[in-house]
Design a protein around this motif. Structure first.
Motif, short mmCIF file in Angstrom:
data_model
loop_
_atom_site.label_atom_id
_atom_site.label_comp_id
_atom_site.label_asym_id
_atom_site.label_seq_id
_atom_site.Cartn_x
_atom_site.Cartn_y
_atom_site.Cartn_z
N ASP A 175 -1.21 -5.72 -4.86
CA ASP A 175 -0.55 -4.43 -5.05
C ASP A 175 -1.20 -3.32 -4.24
O ASP A 175 -1.01 -2.14 -4.52
N ILE A 176 -1.93 -3.68 -3.20
CA ILE A 176 -2.69 -2.69 -2.44
C ILE A 176 -1.81 -1.60 -1.83
O ILE A 176 -2.25 -0.48 -1.62
N ALA A 177 -0.55 -1.92 -1.56
CA ALA A 177 0.35 -0.95 -0.94
C ALA A 177 1.35 -0.34 -1.92
O ALA A 177 2.17 0.49 -1.53
N ASP A 178 1.28 -0.73 -3.18
CA ASP A 178 2.25 -0.26 -4.16
C ASP A 178 2.19 1.26 -4.31
O ASP A 178 1.11 1.86 -4.42
N GLY A 179 3.35 1.88 -4.30
CA GLY A 179 3.45 3.32 -4.52
C GLY A 179 3.16 4.17 -3.30
O GLY A 179 3.22 5.40 -3.38
N LEU A 180 2.85 3.56 -2.17
CA LEU A 180 2.55 4.32 -0.96
C LEU A 180 3.81 4.61 -0.17
O LEU A 180 4.74 3.80 -0.15
N THR A 181 3.81 5.75 0.51
CA THR A 181 4.92 6.11 1.40
C THR A 181 4.38 6.33 2.81
O THR A 181 3.16 6.37 3.03
N ALA A 182 5.28 6.51 3.75
CA ALA A 182 4.88 6.73 5.14
C ALA A 182 4.14 8.05 5.32
O ALA A 182 3.48 8.26 6.35
N ASP A 183 4.22 8.94 4.33
CA ASP A 183 3.51 10.22 4.42
C ASP A 183 2.09 10.14 3.87
O ASP A 183 1.33 11.10 3.98
N ASP A 184 1.75 9.01 3.28
CA ASP A 184 0.42 8.85 2.69
C ASP A 184 -0.59 8.36 3.72
O ASP A 184 -0.23 7.84 4.78
N ALA A 185 -1.87 8.50 3.36
CA ALA A 185 -2.97 7.97 4.18
C ALA A 185 -3.87 7.12 3.28
O ALA A 185 -4.04 7.41 2.10
N VAL A 186 -4.43 6.07 3.87
CA VAL A 186 -5.31 5.16 3.15
C VAL A 186 -6.67 5.13 3.86
O VAL A 186 -6.73 5.04 5.09
N LEU A 187 -7.74 5.19 3.08
CA LEU A 187 -9.10 5.11 3.62
C LEU A 187 -9.69 3.75 3.27
O LEU A 187 -9.77 3.37 2.10
N LEU A 188 -10.07 3.00 4.30
CA LEU A 188 -10.76 1.72 4.12
C LEU A 188 -12.24 1.96 4.33
O LEU A 188 -12.65 2.39 5.41
N LEU A 189 -13.04 1.67 3.34
CA LEU A 189 -14.49 1.84 3.45
C LEU A 189 -15.08 0.56 4.01
O LEU A 189 -15.30 -0.41 3.29
N ASP A 197 -8.58 -7.53 7.08
CA ASP A 197 -7.68 -8.16 6.10
C ASP A 197 -6.85 -7.12 5.37
O ASP A 197 -5.64 -7.29 5.18
N ALA A 198 -7.50 -6.05 4.93
CA ALA A 198 -6.79 -5.01 4.18
C ALA A 198 -5.75 -4.31 5.04
O ALA A 198 -4.63 -4.04 4.59
N ALA A 199 -6.09 -4.02 6.29
CA ALA A 199 -5.14 -3.37 7.19
C ALA A 199 -3.92 -4.26 7.44
O ALA A 199 -2.77 -3.80 7.43
N LEU A 200 -4.17 -5.56 7.63
CA LEU A 200 -3.05 -6.49 7.83
C LEU A 200 -2.18 -6.58 6.60
O LEU A 200 -0.94 -6.65 6.69
N LEU A 201 -2.81 -6.59 5.43
CA LEU A 201 -2.05 -6.69 4.19
C LEU A 201 -1.20 -5.44 3.97
O LEU A 201 -0.02 -5.53 3.57
N LEU A 202 -1.77 -4.27 4.23
CA LEU A 202 -1.00 -3.03 4.12
C LEU A 202 0.20 -3.06 5.07
O LEU A 202 1.32 -2.68 4.71
N ASP A 203 -0.04 -3.49 6.29
CA ASP A 203 1.03 -3.56 7.29
C ASP A 203 2.12 -4.53 6.85
O ASP A 203 3.32 -4.23 6.94
N ARG A 204 1.73 -5.69 6.36
CA ARG A 204 2.71 -6.70 5.94
C ARG A 204 3.50 -6.23 4.72
O ARG A 204 4.67 -6.60 4.55
N ARG A 205 2.87 -5.42 3.86
CA ARG A 205 3.57 -4.90 2.69
C ARG A 205 4.47 -3.71 3.02
O ARG A 205 5.05 -3.10 2.13
N GLY A 206 4.54 -3.37 4.31
CA GLY A 206 5.48 -2.34 4.73
C GLY A 206 4.93 -0.93 4.79
O GLY A 206 5.69 0.02 5.02
N PHE A 207 3.62 -0.75 4.63
CA PHE A 207 3.05 0.59 4.70
C PHE A 207 3.06 1.09 6.13
O PHE A 207 2.55 0.43 7.04
N ARG A 208 3.63 2.26 6.36
CA ARG A 208 3.73 2.82 7.71
C ARG A 208 3.01 4.16 7.83
O ARG A 208 3.20 4.89 8.81
N GLY A 209 2.19 4.48 6.85
CA GLY A 209 1.38 5.68 6.95
C GLY A 209 0.13 5.44 7.78
O GLY A 209 0.01 4.43 8.48
N LYS A 210 -0.83 6.34 7.68
CA LYS A 210 -2.04 6.24 8.49
C LYS A 210 -3.15 5.54 7.72
O LYS A 210 -3.34 5.78 6.52
#
Length: 450
Positions: A175-189, A197-210
């Motif tokens: 559920d790493i991308a659940d509730g996110l929109t293209a206007d949101d930003a995600v910080l990977l520590l 892995d996390a970036a690929l998973l976000l991309d595959r789940r359709g996240f198009r934000g930054k």
């Protein structure tokens, strides 16, 4: 009557040990894993998404060291690639599951797999008493195959004070991308393999934000290349002296390509680590480990290409910096950090923060009840570099008094303090093979068992 061995943990390490004990006609085995979805897979292969590929070519991913083409043959039968392929980690998980299923069918009641929690272990000269889901049971020997510890919260983050929807400590959560929109930003520590892995998973789940991936140095794993030059093996003798080893690697790198030079280290890395004193190991961990990790553990070319595309499109940014503050504000948080080499701070608003610092091994920070019980009893202790469990050369655990246990062993990534290179398939399969031969007494006769 055969001895009875308890294997604590049913991930990659525990599964390979159990399979090899059966192949060597060894003792009975009860393998206990608390998460049924991780049996034969562990975190690496159970939490994988189809976008996650192995970072080693299939030709070097056989689970059986005495049968190097085993995985390649299995892949061919499944129609999923050849020896040069970087296959999906979910595919490799199926391979491990098939291996375990086959071993269980052949072994019958000699190999039992249970779902449950091992709450405590108390050893004596006759064997060990283990408490499993509240029930006391007796075994002749016990092997800890607990895998890596979960990532710790980075400095500056109070995980308990942040809502789960804002701070995620599991970078492989579905559920790493659940509730996110293209206007949101995600910080990977983190900027290593876990962040990839996390970036690929976000991309595959359709996240198009930054996505911003940040670590102290901002180092990113390098990629494998097609047609890479083969490594020339290094002589084992200079591997025992660090200056001579560095000189040999520099010569190879100057004559060819850095990937071949780093790969030449593989047969001698454990010798190099074993021959280094504690101050040398600590200097390596403090100053060189980040550089080692990004050159040693590389990306499949397909993965590197996807990451490069995300960077070119401006959807993924890698930065070198250090967190200064996190201020939750409603459904998001304002994060401040200082870029490496700069005094001024930068700030931005993020809808989600994901801990991608990677697995840990410091027993002093372990929350696992069994590990804490064993430490409190003095049965196990941290290794000197705080990478995991202290073990002897035969993988018996070393207790607080400095003596190896009679009947308690550990294998897998938590023995990294003794060998350093024991986190990848090629290393763990040999470690599991050697311990299985010892427990089955196959090492005395040279037989390989069936």
């Amino acid at each position: 009557m055969r001895e009875h061995v308890l294997v604590v943990g049913g991930g990659f390490s525990g599964t390979l040990l159990a399979i090899n004990l059966m192949r060597h006609d060894g003792p009975r085995v009860t393998m206990v894993e608390r998460r049924p979805d991780q049996v034969a897979r562990g975190v690496a292969y159970s939490a994988a998404d189809d976008s996650h590929l192995l970072n080693v070519r299939a030709g070097n991913m056989s689970a059986l060291p005495d049968d190097p083409d085993h995985f390649v043959r299995w892949l061919a039968a499944e129609g999923e690639g050849g020896p040069g392929s970087f296959v999906r980690r979910t595919t490799y998980g199926r391979y491990l599951g098939a291996l375990l299923d086959e071993a269980r069918v052949k072994a019958g009641d000699r190999l039992v797999v249970e779902t449950g929690d091992v709450d405590a272990i108390h050893g004596d000269r006759e064997g060990a008493a283990a408490t499993i889901d509240g029930e006391d049971r007796r075994f002749d020997r016990v092997v800890l195959a607990v895998g890596n510890l979960p990532p710790h919260a980075p400095p500056g983050i109070d995980a308990d004070a942040l809502p789960r929807d804002l701070y995620c400590d599991d970078p492989w959560a579905a559920d790493i991308a659940d509730g996110l929109t293209a206007d949101d930003a995600v910080l990977l520590l983190g900027t290593g393999l876990t962040a990839i892995d996390a970036a690929l998973l976000l991309d595959r789940r359709g996240f198009r934000g930054k996505i911003v991936a940040m670590s102290r140095r901002g180092l990113v794993p390098r990629a494998h290349v097609e047609g890479q030059a083969k490594a020339t093996p290094l002589d084992e003798k200079p591997a025992r002296a660090l200056p001579a080893l560095v000189h040999a690697v520099r010569e190879q790198a100057a004559a060819g390509e850095w990937r071949a030079a780093v790969d030449a280290l593989r047969p001698v890395t454990q010798l190099m680590w074993a021959g280094a004193d504690l101050p040398t190991r600590q200097r390596f961990l403090r100053h060189l480990r980040p550089f080692w990790d990004v050159h040693r553990h590389r990306l499949a070319p397909q993965v590197a290409a996807r990451i490069e595309t995300m960077v070119d499109e401006g959807r993924l940014v890698f930065q070198a910096g250090k967190l200064s503050a996190i201020r939750p504000e409603g459904e998001a948080a304002t994060v401040e950090w200082r870029l490496r080499g700069e005094e001024a701070t930068t700030s931005a608003r993020f809808r989600r923060i994901v801990n991608c610092t990677g697995p840990q091994g410091d027993l002093m920070r372990a929350a696992d009840p069994l590990l804490r019980q064993l430490m409190a009893a003095g049965t196990i202790r941290p290794d000197a570099a705080r990478l995991g469990i202290d073990v002897a050369a035969d993988t018996r655990v070393i207790g607080a008094a400095g003596q190896p246990a009679d009947r308690l062993y550990a294998i897998g990534p938590m023995t990294r303090g003794a060998w350093w290179e024991v986190v990848a398939v090629p290393d763990i399969r040999v470690q599991a093979w050697n311990l299985a031969r010892a427990l089955a007494n196959a090492h005395w006769v040279g037989g390989e068992g069936l």
